[in-house]
Design a protein around this motif. Structure first.
Motif, PDB file in Angstrom:
ATOM      1  N   SER A 128       0.597  -2.327  -4.471  1.00 35.74           N
ATOM      2  CA  SER A 128       0.248  -2.829  -3.156  1.00 35.74           C
ATOM      3  C   SER A 128       1.362  -2.370  -2.232  1.00 35.74           C
ATOM      4  O   SER A 128       2.375  -1.830  -2.693  1.00 35.74           O
ATOM      5  CB  SER A 128       0.130  -4.352  -3.196  1.00 35.74           C
ATOM      6  OG  SER A 128      -0.421  -4.838  -1.987  1.00 35.74           O
ATOM      7  N   SER A 129       1.185  -2.538  -0.942  1.00 29.29           N
ATOM      8  CA  SER A 129       2.250  -2.152  -0.030  1.00 29.29           C
ATOM      9  C   SER A 129       2.751  -3.382   0.710  1.00 29.29           C
ATOM     10  O   SER A 129       2.112  -4.431   0.707  1.00 29.29           O
ATOM     11  CB  SER A 129       1.746  -1.107   0.965  1.00 29.29           C
ATOM     12  OG  SER A 129       0.741  -1.676   1.775  1.00 29.29           O
ATOM     13  N   ARG A 131       5.417  -4.717   4.223  1.00 27.92           N
ATOM     14  CA  ARG A 131       6.302  -4.406   5.338  1.00 27.92           C
ATOM     15  C   ARG A 131       7.759  -4.632   4.946  1.00 27.92           C
ATOM     16  O   ARG A 131       8.666  -4.222   5.653  1.00 27.92           O
ATOM     17  CB  ARG A 131       5.971  -5.300   6.535  1.00 27.92           C
ATOM     18  CG  ARG A 131       4.709  -4.896   7.296  1.00 27.92           C
ATOM     19  CD  ARG A 131       4.365  -5.924   8.357  1.00 27.92           C
ATOM     20  NE  ARG A 131       3.807  -7.144   7.765  1.00 27.92           N
ATOM     21  CZ  ARG A 131       4.418  -8.312   7.674  1.00 27.92           C
ATOM     22  NH1 ARG A 131       5.639  -8.462   8.178  1.00 27.92           N
ATOM     23  NH2 ARG A 131       3.832  -9.342   7.101  1.00 27.92           N
TER      24      ARG A 131
ATOM     25  N   VAL B  53      -0.167 -10.425  -1.970  1.00 35.39           N
ATOM     26  CA  VAL B  53       0.903 -10.135  -1.027  1.00 35.39           C
ATOM     27  C   VAL B  53       0.521 -10.751   0.317  1.00 35.39           C
ATOM     28  O   VAL B  53      -0.614 -10.585   0.784  1.00 35.39           O
ATOM     29  CB  VAL B  53       1.099  -8.607  -0.877  1.00 35.39           C
ATOM     30  CG1 VAL B  53       2.207  -8.288   0.122  1.00 35.39           C
ATOM     31  CG2 VAL B  53       1.395  -7.956  -2.225  1.00 35.39           C
ATOM     32  N   GLY B  55      -0.144 -11.231   3.996  1.00 41.54           N
ATOM     33  CA  GLY B  55      -0.563 -10.262   4.997  1.00 41.54           C
ATOM     34  C   GLY B  55      -1.555  -9.237   4.461  1.00 41.54           C
ATOM     35  O   GLY B  55      -2.199  -8.537   5.225  1.00 41.54           O
ATOM     36  N   VAL B  56      -1.650  -9.147   3.114  1.00 40.99           N
ATOM     37  CA  VAL B  56      -2.617  -8.236   2.505  1.00 40.99           C
ATOM     38  C   VAL B  56      -3.737  -9.039   1.844  1.00 40.99           C
ATOM     39  O   VAL B  56      -4.908  -8.884   2.156  1.00 40.99           O
ATOM     40  CB  VAL B  56      -1.950  -7.308   1.460  1.00 40.99           C
ATOM     41  CG1 VAL B  56      -2.990  -6.387   0.812  1.00 40.99           C
ATOM     42  CG2 VAL B  56      -0.835  -6.495   2.097  1.00 40.99           C
ATOM     43  N   HIS B  57      -3.346  -9.951   0.936  1.00 41.39           N
ATOM     44  CA  HIS B  57      -4.332 -10.735   0.186  1.00 41.39           C
ATOM     45  C   HIS B  57      -4.493 -12.158   0.715  1.00 41.39           C
ATOM     46  O   HIS B  57      -5.405 -12.870   0.322  1.00 41.39           O
ATOM     47  CB  HIS B  57      -3.950 -10.805  -1.295  1.00 41.39           C
ATOM     48  CG  HIS B  57      -3.800  -9.458  -1.931  1.00 41.39           C
ATOM     49  ND1 HIS B  57      -2.598  -8.814  -2.001  1.00 41.39           N
ATOM     50  CD2 HIS B  57      -4.705  -8.635  -2.510  1.00 41.39           C
ATOM     51  CE1 HIS B  57      -2.761  -7.647  -2.608  1.00 41.39           C
ATOM     52  NE2 HIS B  57      -4.018  -7.514  -2.926  1.00 41.39           N
TER      53      HIS B  57
END
Lengths: 302, 302
Positions: A128-129, A131, B53, B55-57
């Motif tokens: 995953s990425s 920030r 994560v 902001g992602v998940h």
């Protein structure tokens, strides 16, 4: 190429299958769940996860192959601690968005080399990425024969305490290059009765009291006997941490025989008797206080 | 209290032992390595890791208990996909420095409730902090009887394709509250011969072609039959993802019997025949192209 342009899924799809896959894997990387052969009823299953975080466990400028190496070797060192054999690893990479794909590939290179060193198969994972800083989490499963499992808690009063290798100075890149003492731990439990064992990850001052406390014993060490890394001081050896050497307790009689056998089997790796376990009553301090004394320099408190 | 003032180690030491510990655990949270009973030679060992994560998940403002729930349930859904039973989990929390300890405790509360729902023991883990978004990685091990393992790859031409539950609209908090279909998958393989199965995490348009490709088959679905979440469109059902429902293939004859039995056993959970598997030659498109057609709306291509 910047990671954001490459696509995370394709990166994972490209890199994971390159990682080594060995015996016992029915379905692995690329499948939803890794399906592997179970070790059987005469073994315990071992499970361990460890993560490294950019800025905490490695500097941003560290060589990426060494970061991958360390991320894999940290959980493997805990297998050495119980005389276990690691078999299967799951790798989760949460990658900072500014990283280049070459950097990530080098991390995988380090993970791969470390896994291959101990015949560990990487059977799954995720990318995953973020920030924020990069996070690498590695979960490993393996096994130990029920008869060869070594806990921290079975040390006996009078046991000799040994450490492998040299202590201190891990900060100078040693922490990025260490080889977990898996072979040595396996040899020890094949030939000797090891009463208690652990790996030194937080430093002798933190870890030795843990072993003593788990065994409900006290301890005595002789600091001038501590095997020092070149350039390290006794204080370094006690407090630096990240040595990933073995600390273990063995009956004092067996300890004498051990030293000769060890020298023949592992002539390049130091083995040092640093002290012994004592009944709690023998020393008028609690393990917690002994810890503070060790940290404060009053180590040789016999 | 701010996390940085609390100390990560003490937080872990306080929270991990509160998590449920069930059968088969010899050494767990608090020990270096989890030591557990192996499932035995007539079982496969299953290993899966998944991370969420910030902001992602999940959104930063999401209820923390729901974040913990989702972090645990995501890997568990993959156990349902192969008809496996999860047993042991390792939890790694890399926590944003600005988070309050109450927030972290609520995440643990969600992890705990989710683990307890399926009798999963949390046997270890780690916490670290980060300047970036919070990351929760959960690794789970478990087992499946060798005779009951279901892969994606053994679908047969003519098989009926079924999905459980309703599809689409996961974005509206459904993705934070789902219950993996473990009980349903176990019931299916106890009573029926399931040829191929998977969980729908990326949406039917992405996942169904994967199952077909793994089985070297094509497929045909009837979009007007798709079971829709209230308020969801057919496009939602095909493309949203995060449904965590089961998609499986069963012989068409067994499928008729299955519908009656399912209605008695799981009266509140929809079971829908959405189409069937076909030989590759029956449809003049590759699975990859079928995927694009599915995404483009040309789904009903019989």
């Amino acid at each position: 190429m910047k990671l954001s342009r490459l696509g995370e899924d394709s990166l994972l799809a490209r890199l994971l299958p390159r990682l080594p896959v060995g015996d016992g894997v029915i379905a692995g990387a690329g499948d939803d769940v890794a399906v592997v052969h179970a070790p059987g009823r005469d073994h315990f299953l071992l499970l361990k996860t460890d993560c490294v975080v950019e800025g905490v466990h490695f500097k941003t400028a560290a060589p990426p192959a060494a970061i991958g190496w360390k991320a894999m070797m940290r959980p493997l060192s805990d297998f050495a601690a119980v005389s276990g054999l690691p078999q299967f690893a799951l790798v989760t990479l949460v990658i900072g968005r500014s990283k280049r794909s070459e950097w990530v590939e080098k991390i995988y290179g380090g993970l791969k080399r470390a896994a291959a060193r101990f015949k560990v198969s990487v059977v799954g994972g995720e990318t995953s990425s973020t920030r924020g800083p990069t996070v690498i989490s590695v979960s490993v499963s393996g096994f130990v024969e029920k008869s060869r499992w070594v806990a921290r808690s079975r040390g006996r009063a009078g046991d000799s305490l040994f450490v492998t290798g040299r202590l201190g100075g891990a900060g100078k890149n040693k922490h990025l290059r260490f080889v977990p003492r898996i072979e040595q731990a396996r040899w020890l439990t094949e030939h000797f009765s090891i009463h208690a064992m652990m790996d030194l990850s937080d430093g002798l001052a933190a870890d030795l009291p843990r072993l003593a406390r788990a065994s409900r014993l006290s301890f005595q060490i002789e600091t001038d006997r501590l095997p020092l890394t070149a350039g390290a001081t006794i204080e370094n050896a006690i407090s630096d941490g990240e040595d990933y050497e073995l600390l273990f307790a063995i009956s004092s009689r067996a300890g004498d025989h051990l030293r000769d056998a060890w020298k023949k089997r592992f002539p390049r790796i130091q083995l040092t008797r640093i002290g012994r376990l004592l009944p709690l009553s023998a020393i008028n301090v609690s393990p917690a206080r002994a810890n503070r004394q060790l940290k404060g320099g009053y180590v040789h408190f016999q």
